[in-house]
Design a protein around this motif. Structure first.
Motif, PDB file in Angstrom:
ATOM      1  N   GLY A 122       0.829  -1.197   0.000  1.00 55.03           N
ATOM      2  CA  GLY A 122       0.000   0.000   0.000  1.00 55.03           C
ATOM      3  C   GLY A 122       0.863   1.247   0.000  1.00 55.03           C
ATOM      4  N   GLN A 123       0.235   2.390   0.173  1.00 55.27           N
ATOM      5  CA  GLN A 123       0.948   3.663   0.203  1.00 55.27           C
ATOM      6  C   GLN A 123       0.339   4.552   1.275  1.00 55.27           C
ATOM      7  OE1 GLN A 123       0.659   5.238  -3.806  1.00 55.27           O
ATOM      8  NE2 GLN A 123       2.593   4.294  -4.408  1.00 55.27           N
ATOM      9  N   ASN A 124       1.173   5.427   1.841  1.00 55.00           N
ATOM     10  CA  ASN A 124       0.718   6.418   2.827  1.00 55.00           C
ATOM     11  C   ASN A 124      -0.067   5.767   3.959  1.00 55.00           C
ATOM     12  OD1 ASN A 124       1.826   8.552   1.238  1.00 55.00           O
ATOM     13  ND2 ASN A 124      -0.002   8.494  -0.065  1.00 55.00           N
ATOM     14  N   HIS A 125       0.417   4.630   4.444  1.00 58.82           N
ATOM     15  CA  HIS A 125      -0.153   3.897   5.578  1.00 58.82           C
ATOM     16  C   HIS A 125      -1.508   3.263   5.274  1.00 58.82           C
ATOM     17  CE1 HIS A 125       3.021   5.330   8.166  1.00 58.82           C
ATOM     18  NE2 HIS A 125       2.743   6.575   7.851  1.00 58.82           N
ATOM     19  N   LEU A 126      -1.925   3.257   4.030  1.00 57.30           N
ATOM     20  CA  LEU A 126      -3.186   2.617   3.663  1.00 57.30           C
ATOM     21  C   LEU A 126      -2.897   1.331   2.901  1.00 57.30           C
ATOM     22  CD1 LEU A 126      -5.366   5.682   2.615  1.00 57.30           C
ATOM     23  CD2 LEU A 126      -5.353   4.456   4.796  1.00 57.30           C
ATOM     24  N   MET A 127      -3.232   0.203   3.501  1.00 58.52           N
ATOM     25  CA  MET A 127      -3.015  -1.096   2.895  1.00 58.52           C
ATOM     26  C   MET A 127      -4.018  -1.331   1.769  1.00 58.52           C
ATOM     27  SD  MET A 127      -3.698  -4.815   4.580  1.00 58.52           S
ATOM     28  CE  MET A 127      -5.411  -4.329   4.721  1.00 58.52           C
ATOM     29  N   THR A 128      -3.535  -1.817   0.641  1.00 61.48           N
ATOM     30  CA  THR A 128      -4.408  -2.104  -0.495  1.00 61.48           C
ATOM     31  C   THR A 128      -4.310  -3.551  -0.963  1.00 61.48           C
ATOM     32  OG1 THR A 128      -2.687  -1.328  -2.013  1.00 61.48           O
ATOM     33  CG2 THR A 128      -4.375   0.265  -1.345  1.00 61.48           C
ATOM     34  N   GLU A 129      -3.239  -4.244  -0.557  1.00 63.38           N
ATOM     35  CA  GLU A 129      -3.044  -5.628  -1.008  1.00 63.38           C
ATOM     36  C   GLU A 129      -2.236  -6.399   0.030  1.00 63.38           C
ATOM     37  OE1 GLU A 129      -2.670  -5.221  -5.859  1.00 63.38           O
ATOM     38  OE2 GLU A 129      -0.959  -4.625  -4.602  1.00 63.38           O
TER      39      GLU A 129
END
Length: 334
Positions: A225-232
């Motif tokens: 993820g990016q910027n502390h936001l998990m996406t996978e």
């Protein structure tokens, strides 16, 4: 007063009205009320309370929803300091019941540590629980997302997961049974991860299939993820699973080993208390996550007020009313 190795000696001969073990929201609330009741208190905090990891407190009455947990703790500490309460960063190793008082043995300092001993009439256990996180080779990768969209409390954060693709990270089959079907109230898009640490029984696998919940038993390599936001989530075999949020239920342990020498009533791992947070010992109180009840920051803060008030009532009654000396009738010598 902030205590340290340099000024401990002058306080070790003091008998406090109450020692509070734990400087989270509950412990700080208890300390604030004790000081406002004109009682003497010492808060001993090992650091990094559970609420410290909360990046945004979306459900605390009156606070902006983007308030980090560490800001709440900082303000609480400042409030307590303004009331002249004593505060020590240290690790409580043992509490000994000496009859009318308690002896609290503390390790102070991570390096070149020293032992300090304090005494009090009452004890408030506010040291909370420590959550287990997914054991990855790179634990920094877990902390990049924990407290953002990788949550540890469904009651706190279920609202944040509504209709999102959620990865449920379980530490046991019991955690799946207890949590997944309740989590479906907020979102049905649930993928269960065991991280390869336990085996799921065939009856439970069948139940999960009947609800359409995928079960992933391959260990996790890392979160993406990016910027502390998990996406996978990337698995050990290189495959990728798309997610929008996650809930960790790997287990936890209660930070209460310092009480092992005192016989207290337990229910599971929680201390049993009355409505004022008093345990089965008349001078020991348990607040927040240690006691039976709801694990919420706002509940812990309320518990602190209850415990401090109960202690004040007892001390006040024992002391009796203070007379207005100047208004007392003169005593005749005749």
């Amino acid at each position: 007063m902030q205590l340290s190795k340099n000024n401990l000696q002058e306080k070790q001969n003091q008998l406090y009205d109450a020692i509070v073990i734990g400087g989270g929201a509950g412990g700080l609330s208890a300390g604030i009320y004790l000081q406002r009741y004109r009682l003497s208190s010492l808060i001993i905090d090992k650091g990094k309370a559970r609420s410290f990891w909360m990046q945004e407190l979306h459900n605390y009455l009156g606070l902006p929803p983007d308030t980090p947990g560490r800001v709440l703790l900082q303000r609480g500490k400042e409030h307590y300091d303004s009331l002249n309460g004593d505060f020590l960063n240290g690790f409580v190793e043992e509490v000994v019941d000496e009859g009318d008082t308690f002896t609290v043995r503390v390790k102070v300092g991570r390096q070149n540590s020293i032992e300090a001993v304090f005494r009090s009439k009452y004890l408030i256990a506010a040291s909370g629980i420590i959550d287990y996180l997914p054991p990855l080779d790179d634990m920094r990768n877990v902390f990049d997302y924990a407290g953002y969209n990788l949550h540890v409390c469904m009651v706190c954060d279920g609202y944040e997961m509504i209709d999102k693709k959620c990865g449920f990270l379980a530490g046991s089959e019991a955690a799946i049974e207890e949590m997944v079907f309740n989590l479906s109230w907020f979102t049905p898009y649930i993928t269960i991860f065991t991280h390869g640490v336990f085996t799921v029984s065939e009856p439970l696998k069948t139940k999960l299939r009947e609800h359409g919940y995928p079960l992933v038993e391959t260990p996790i390599k890392q979160f993406l993820g990016q910027n502390h936001l998990m996406t996978e989530v990337e698995l050990a075999d290189g495959s990728i699973i798309e997610l929008e949020t996650g809930l960790i239920s790997m287990g936890s342990r209660y930070h209460n080993t310092y009480l092992k020498g005192i016989n207290l009533e337990l229910k599971g791992g929680n201390l049993v208390t009355d409505k004022m947070c008093r345990t089965s010992h008349p001078r020991i109180f348990a607040i927040g996550d240690l006691k039976v009840g709801l694990n919420q920051v706002i509940i812990a803060a309320g518990d602190g007020a209850l415990a401090a008030t109960a202690i004040w009532r007892e001390i006040r009654r024992a002391a009796g009313a203070k007379p207005w000396v100047e208004n007392l009738p003169a005593v005749s010598n005749g």
